[in-house]
Design an enzyme around this catalytic site. Structure first.
Site, PDB file in Angstrom:
ATOM      1  N   ASP A 143       0.831  -1.194   0.000  1.00 54.95           N
ATOM      2  CA  ASP A 143       0.000   0.000   0.000  1.00 54.95           C
ATOM      3  C   ASP A 143       0.870   1.250   0.000  1.00 54.95           C
ATOM      4  O   ASP A 143       2.028   1.221   0.434  1.00 54.95           O
ATOM      5  CB  ASP A 143      -0.906   0.027   1.235  1.00 54.95           C
ATOM      6  CG  ASP A 143      -1.867  -1.154   1.277  1.00 54.95           C
ATOM      7  OD1 ASP A 143      -2.094  -1.763   0.215  1.00 54.95           O
ATOM      8  OD2 ASP A 143      -2.358  -1.465   2.374  1.00 54.95           O
ATOM      9  N   LYS A 144       0.298   2.352  -0.438  1.00 55.52           N
ATOM     10  CA  LYS A 144       1.040   3.610  -0.513  1.00 55.52           C
ATOM     11  C   LYS A 144       1.664   3.982   0.829  1.00 55.52           C
ATOM     12  O   LYS A 144       2.796   4.474   0.892  1.00 55.52           O
ATOM     13  CB  LYS A 144       0.104   4.725  -0.990  1.00 55.52           C
ATOM     14  CG  LYS A 144       0.780   6.085  -1.139  1.00 55.52           C
ATOM     15  CD  LYS A 144      -0.229   7.151  -1.535  1.00 55.52           C
ATOM     16  CE  LYS A 144       0.406   8.533  -1.516  1.00 55.52           C
ATOM     17  NZ  LYS A 144      -0.575   9.609  -1.792  1.00 55.52           N
TER      18      LYS A 144
END
Length: 235
Positions: A103-104
């Site tokens: 995930d970012k």
């Protein structure tokens, strides 16, 4: 047969533009002959290519360990955010891609390579490759919640998650090892037991462990032993 500039980029001589400059300066020879044309074709399996007098040993595939920082996406291109591929631009390879996604806002181990076969094997659901994460939680993990995570929990998919391993690292910190790669899986698993992840970092994938000397955003090539260890998943 490969274009000479692509060959040199693959040997980490530099980016495509840097390689062209080196060629113009006469820094490259093929089978003893100085070559200045980037489009010159070489047989990567037999040609003896030298850069500044040093013979290069060609490798079709390359493997890098990246300590992914928060704020960048696990992609090669993105119109809105920085990407992990951009972090490795200085490595000189234009065809590297991430094996799987983080995930970012998730940090940690991300394998970058141009080896599609290995990537497919590591991501294959049937291989059950272990991924180990360290998670800081909003609340302490109860014994009941720990047991549920280890048995498998419902996260809105067709089936519950596969059994996981949980290790308590502190009052609100755990290590969680899973063998799947569902979307936002670790966060969804903790939400399923009434908790929330406030920080997440991947520290291992299969036999590959994050090099703790790498700061977020830094990377290095895998050692021969690390590549051989991952190669076992191709069988």
């Amino acid at each position: 047969m490969l274009r000479l500039d692509k060959y040199l980029c693959g040997m980490n001589v530099g980016t495509r533009s840097q390689v062209k400059k080196e060629l113009k300066l006469g820094m490259v020879s093929v089978n003893g002959e100085t070559i200045t044309r980037p489009e010159y074709k070489v047989d990567e399996t037999t040609a003896q290519v030298a850069y500044k007098g040093k013979v290069l040993e060609y490798h079709k595939y390359v493997y890098y360990m990246l300590n992914k920082p928060a704020g960048v996406v696990s992609a090669t291109k993105d119109n809105l955010h920085g990407t992990v591929a951009e972090l490795l631009q200085s490595a000189g390879f234009g065809d590297l891609f991430p094996v799987g996604r983080l995930d970012k806002d998730t940090e940690g181990l991300l394998l970058m390579t141009n080896d599609g076969g290995l990537a497919h094997a590591l991501l294959s659901p049937g291989k059950h490759v272990e991924k180990r994460y360290e998670a800081e939680l909003e609340e302490g993990l109860s014994k009941e919640a720990l047991q549920k995570l280890e048995q498998g929990v419902e996260i809105g998919e067709k089936h519950p998650t596969r059994p996981a391993r949980v290790e308590l690292l502190g009052e609100k910190k755990i290590a969680l090892t899973i063998t799947e790669g569902k979307f936002h899986q670790v966060k969804r698993m903790l939400e399923a037991v009434g908790n929330r992840v406030v920080f997440l970092r991947r520290v291992a994938m299969g036999s590959l462990e994050l090099d703790e000397s790498l700061a977020p955003g830094e990377y290095r090539e895998l050692t021969k032993g690390e590549v051989e260890g991952l190669g076992g998943w191709l069988k």
